[in-house]
Design an enzyme around this catalytic site. Structure first.
Site, PDB file in Angstrom:
ATOM      1  N   ASN A 275       1.022  -1.302   0.273  1.00  0.00           N
ATOM      2  CA  ASN A 275      -0.243  -0.088  -0.178  1.00  0.00           C
ATOM      3  C   ASN A 275       1.011   1.471  -0.197  1.00  0.00           C
ATOM      4  O   ASN A 275       1.114   2.034   0.930  1.00  0.00           O
ATOM      5  CB  ASN A 275      -0.887   0.186   1.662  1.00  0.00           C
ATOM      6  CG  ASN A 275      -2.407  -1.065   1.081  1.00  0.00           C
ATOM      7  OD1 ASN A 275      -2.493  -1.891   0.086  1.00  0.00           O
ATOM      8  ND2 ASN A 275      -2.886  -1.127   2.171  1.00  0.00           N
TER       9      ASN A 275
ATOM     10  N   GLU B  31      -4.133  -4.238  -8.126  1.00  0.00           N
ATOM     11  CA  GLU B  31      -5.249  -4.182  -7.464  1.00  0.00           C
ATOM     12  C   GLU B  31      -6.324  -3.522  -7.718  1.00  0.00           C
ATOM     13  O   GLU B  31      -6.068  -1.790  -7.307  1.00  0.00           O
ATOM     14  CB  GLU B  31      -5.263  -4.182  -5.837  1.00  0.00           C
ATOM     15  CG  GLU B  31      -6.409  -5.176  -5.261  1.00  0.00           C
ATOM     16  CD  GLU B  31      -6.530  -5.118  -3.656  1.00  0.00           C
ATOM     17  OE1 GLU B  31      -7.013  -4.451  -2.638  1.00  0.00           O
ATOM     18  OE2 GLU B  31      -5.334  -4.776  -3.227  1.00  0.00           O
TER      19      GLU B  31
ATOM     20  N   GLU C 134       2.902  -0.935  -4.530  1.00  0.00           N
ATOM     21  CA  GLU C 134       1.658  -1.248  -4.764  1.00  0.00           C
ATOM     22  C   GLU C 134       0.940  -0.061  -4.820  1.00  0.00           C
ATOM     23  O   GLU C 134       0.668   1.335  -4.587  1.00  0.00           O
ATOM     24  CB  GLU C 134       1.034  -1.696  -3.924  1.00  0.00           C
ATOM     25  CG  GLU C 134      -0.329  -2.933  -3.939  1.00  0.00           C
ATOM     26  CD  GLU C 134      -0.710  -3.631  -2.575  1.00  0.00           C
ATOM     27  OE1 GLU C 134      -2.075  -3.871  -2.669  1.00  0.00           O
ATOM     28  OE2 GLU C 134       0.014  -3.113  -1.571  1.00  0.00           O
TER      29      GLU C 134
END
Length: 949
Positions: free
Chosen positions: A177, A257, A206
């Site tokens: 993250n 993601e 990410e």
């Protein structure tokens, strides 16, 4: 001194109070004023000193007057009793104290006078001492403080590792993250985090992508449904582009993601293409196709390339949708692809997740997290974005056995820390083997709402490549990560140890005994003193921990005493902290932590054991965030040795000083001679276990363990059998030559099928036209005799064509199999010839070794006879020598005969295995050909009439 020179007042002078403050953490103001006065410098509390008057020499004298290095004085006194260290004493000190005795003497030669003279010349301040080849106390201190005496080999801080191995063979510095600058729940997102992590050496970042709101519908990055702020995807991409290859040129992996709808996914792909340009890896390299069994490319092959990790469509679906998209016919919206709202909170369930301790009061953040539910990434991927994914294709993990069977190296899976630990607990060795072939990514569990980190070492031990951490949190796990990746030029890639890459090696990350081929180490650390540890007058202490395999990890056990009221130059003088047995030094790191009396960290340093230097070293400290600190350092003595199990100390002494060991043997020989046993009757050459009988104590080594390696000359080696990997269809089909041939055959088959399809469509079109022409204007076409006759004729034509197509395809497939059989047989013959050659080479070497041992024994026999004082005349000596030579010759011939028989049997056994392998290969191919022949025979029994509908 440089810092004081920059903190001048308005008229360019250095205030005395600034000098006092520099030493305030350990000394009183009165003492500093007194020292300044003695040096003839202004010493009043409100005085200032001219910058030109405060030279480095004066500061150096002031520093040593206020903070005398008594630790260096003691070391100096231990080296010499005089006022100077002679060149000979320096050579002894460097070899005995400053060098790891286990180092290879060819790669890391012993210190000699020439090398020590270079050290003396570089660091001794007085020319007179240099001319007289002697080192003063100041010269020793200058050397000990220099880069030449760094705690690690300086080449380790440059790129020194092989960067041509597959990606799966490296640890990759990875972030979780990345966009968050604080908490996971209700935290702030910023593009600056991408800049900072990449500049810190991170190679995998990410991006949680969600649909943007508003008219422009710009995709955003945020921690979805966790009440975090968001940033534009475009901003993150620009930040990545600007900083991707500043610290390192090796590949950057973008872990997507993806929660976006297809329309906004196209924007993701377009921005990557537009902003990254040639940096984006959109297609696989010609040498590393996306085929089963093909290893991943190396970091060198992917230099300055950005890889996208995102779900990928099946190849046939991707191809079809890509063609439709390019024609403008792809439907980008459907019922299953509904937009997700990143800001929409999850509905609160009636029964929220229970806390681990129901009686414990929860914070607002923890209470909010009870209702948080993770939303998985979308499976509806835009074909353009899908086509940009190559070497990092995430797949749902179905088990290590399934992954091994598929053998697709570019497939990878992600595991939460809890799931990863579960696999480690139950299938540790399988996890290690999986990581030899393909990549895995570990990420923190969802409950870490404060962005804390898990300990990465346990996953490194299993060979996991992307152990993703929260870079915004400078805790112990993050310090270990940054300390480890400081090696190899901080390039973000570290080559895993040999046994964690090789398929012929098995490694258990929970092993407690030494790993095959790796020498266990023993480490002793003495914390002697500290310098400038705090700018406050506080008590300080030092902790020394080790992290590595579970059996090597020792933490919270070694701690110095507290030195009260001195943050300036505390003297600890601790007894050595002994890490008695380090099973796997390649994976172990030492961690130094300095704390004040309240437990607050003042500084820390992580030093991997691989590359650690022995001896007296100054270790400069880092902040919690691993940034270098200008002044704080520790002075330590590090001793590195080979680990010796209890009971083998005498053996190690014998190996390190063989002369002493031989004298002990000679003493026993004299004792036996007194009992009437001749030295020539004692045979230490043919003992099993190379110097010790199985089950007994080793000759010359009290308490020696059975089967331990001996040290006697001419010890016979145990026969070592060579084990070969079985050669089968699976291993042969993964070879490049075979893959190249089958690729060509596949193209031929597809070309023929296209030609058949074209012919079928042509005949179908012609037959339909004929029927329509004949039926035109007729009402009852079903019973029309002309139409019936035409249909029968067309069925006959269609059936003949289909029969011809099937036979052509079967014939081609059989021809391909026969061609494959020839290729596979040739490849098998090459592999088998290689195994035979390897075995013959081993046998040849064994015979050479045996001859050498026998020649050595013959020479020793002659020497023993000549030294035998019981043989008075030359005739007696010649007679005894002839007798012994006859016995030796008889034994030599027998040994060679037995060895030749063993070797012949091994060779015959291998040949039989090869014959069986070739038979099985032929049988498997013939069975495949028989399948098509049986299908053809069955077809002949069918009703041949076919038609299309």
């Amino acid at each position: 001194w440089m810092r004081l020179g920059m903190t001048v007042d308005s008229v360019g002078k250095i205030p005395v109070k600034h000098i006092v403050r520099t030493f305030a953490s350990g000394k009183t103001e009165k003492m500093v004023f007194s020292c300044l006065e003695e040096m003839g410098l202004p010493s009043g509390k409100g005085d200032s000193i001219e910058k030109e008057a405060f030279t480095f020499e004066k500061f150096y004298k002031l520093y040593h007057t206020i903070c005398p290095r008594t630790d260096i004085d003691e070391l100096f006194s231990s080296i010499t009793k005089g006022e100077h260290i002679t060149l000979a004493q320096l050579v002894t000190f460097m070899n005995e104290k400053q060098r790891d005795p286990s180092l290879n003497e060819i790669l890391y030669p012993l210190y000699d006078e020439k090398r020590c003279m270079e050290i003396l010349t570089a660091h001794e301040p007085l020319k007179e001492n240099v001319e007289n080849k002697r080192l003063s106390k100041d010269g020793l201190l200058a050397y000990l403080m220099s880069d030449e005496n760094a705690p690690v080999f300086l080449d380790r801080l440059d790129i020194y590792q092989d960067m041509d191995q597959p990606l799966s063979h490296y640890y990759i510095n990875s972030s979780h993250n990345t966009y968050l600058s604080g908490r996971q729940f209700g935290g702030k997102s910023t593009a600056e985090m991408y800049r900072q992590t990449l500049l810190a050496g991170c190679r995998c970042v990410e991006l949680d992508c969600w649909d943007g709101k508003g008219e422009d519908e710009e995709p955003i990055i945020t921690h979805g449904k966790a009440m975090c702020t968001d940033i534009l995807f475009k901003e993150a991409i620009i930040a990545i582009r600007d900083c991707a290859f500043v610290t390192s040129e090796y590949p950057v992996i973008l872990s997507f993601e993806n929660h976006c709808c297809k329309k906004q996914q196209y924007k993701l792909a377009k921005y990557c293409d537009d902003y990254f340009g040639d940096l984006l890896s959109k297609e696989p390299l010609p040498d590393s196709p996306l085929l089963p069994g093909i290893p991943l490319p190396s970091p060198n092959q992917l230099k300055r390339k950005i890889l996208i990790k995102n779900k990928r469509l099946k190849p046939e679906v991707e191809k079809q949708e890509l063609e439709l998209f390019l024609k403008g016919q792809l439907d980008l919206v459907d019922d299953d692809d509904a937009k997700e709202d990143a800001s929409q909170a999850n509905p609160q369930p009636k029964d929220p997740k229970p806390s681990l301790e129901d009686d414990k009061p929860l914070t607002a953040e923890e209470r909010a997290f009870l209702y948080y539910q993770y939303t998985g990434a979308t499976t509806h991927v835009h074909p353009v974005l899908s086509s940009y994914v190559n070497y990092c294709q995430p797949v749902k993990f179905q088990g290590f056995d399934v992954a091994e069977e598929k053998n697709v190296h570019h497939n990878m899976s992600s595991f939460s820390e809890t799931m990863g630990l579960g696999y480690l607990k139950t299938q540790a060795i399988e996890f290690v083997n999986y990581n030899k072939r393909q990549m895995s990514r570990i990420y923190p569990k969802g409950a870490r709402v404060d962005s804390s980190n898990y300990m990465p070492q346990v996953f490194w031990n299993a060979g996991c490549q992307m152990v993703s951490l929260n870079f915004q949190t400078p805790d112990l796990p993050m310090q270990l990560n940054q300390g480890k990746f400081e090696y190899n030029g901080n390039c973000g890639y570290l080559l895993k140890p040999d046994f964690m890459r090789r398929t012929d090696k098995t490694f258990d990350p929970f092993a407690e005994s030494p790993v095959d081929g790796v020498i266990a180490a023993q480490v002793a650390v003495s914390v002697i003193a500290g310098q400038f540890l705090s700018d406050k007058k506080v008590g300080t202490y030092v902790e020394v921990d080790m992290y590595g395999l579970p059996t090597d990890t020792i933490r919270k056990e070694f701690r110095t005493r507290m030195i009260p009221g001195n943050g300036l130059n505390p003297q600890y003088n601790e007894e050595p902290f002994l890490f008695r047995k380090v099973v796997l030094p390649d994976l172990a790191v030492l961690r130094f932590g300095v704390f004040d009396e309240n437990g607050k960290m003042l500084g820390q340093r992580i030093l991997p054991l691989d590359g650690l230097q022995a001896g007296y070293r100054h270790i400069s400290l880092r902040t919690e965030g691993n940034f270098p600190m200008s002044l704080p350092m520790l002075f330590c003595n590090i001793e590195l040795k080979i680990y010796v199990p209890d009971g083998l100390g005498d053996l190690m002494d014998a190996l390190s000083d063989p002369r002493a060991f031989l004298s002990a043997q000679e003493k026993r020989e004299e004792q036996m001679k007194a009992m009437g046993i001749e030295a020539s009757d004692i045979d230490t050459k043919a003992l099993k276990g190379a110097g010790g009988k199985p089950g007994g104590a080793k000759a010359g080594v009290p308490g020696g363990k059975p089967g331990a390696p001996g040290v006697g000359a001419g010890a016979k080696k145990e026969d070592e059998l060579i084990e070969f990997e079985p050669i089968n269809l699976e291993t042969l089909r993964s070879q490049k030559n075979f893959l190249k041939a089958t690729k060509k055959q596949q193209k031929e088959l597809e070309s023929m099928r296209k030609r058949h399809m074209k012919e079928r469509l042509s005949i179908q079109k012609g037959q339909c036209s004929a029927i329509e022409k004949l039926a035109k204007g007729k009402k009852d076409v079903m019973d029309d005799p002309k139409i019936k006759a035409l249909v029968t004729e067309q069925m006959q034509q269609w059936s003949e064509m289909m029969e011809k197509h099937r036979k052509e395809e079967w014939e081609m497939l059989k021809e391909h199999l026969k061609s494959q059989e020839d290729i596979l047989k040739k490849l098998m013959e090459e592999e088998q010839a290689g195994q035979i050659k390897k075995m013959e080479g081993k046998h040849e070497q064994d015979m050479k070794d045996m001859k050498a041992q026998q020649a050595k024994l013959a020479m020793e026999t002659a020497k023993d006879v000549n030294q035998d004082k019981t043989l008075k005349t030359k005739a007696d000596r010649d007679r005894r020598l002839k007798e012994k030579n006859q016995n030796n010759t008889k034994r030599f011939i027998e040994e060679r005969k037995i060895s030749a028989m063993k070797q012949g049997k091994q060779k015959e056994k291998l040949k039989k295995v090869h014959e069986q392998q070739m038979t099985e290969l032929t049988r498997d191919i013939q069975m495949a050909i028989q399948f098509y022949e049986n299908t053809e025979a069955e077809y002949k029994m069918w009703n041949k009439m076919e038609f299309f509908c």
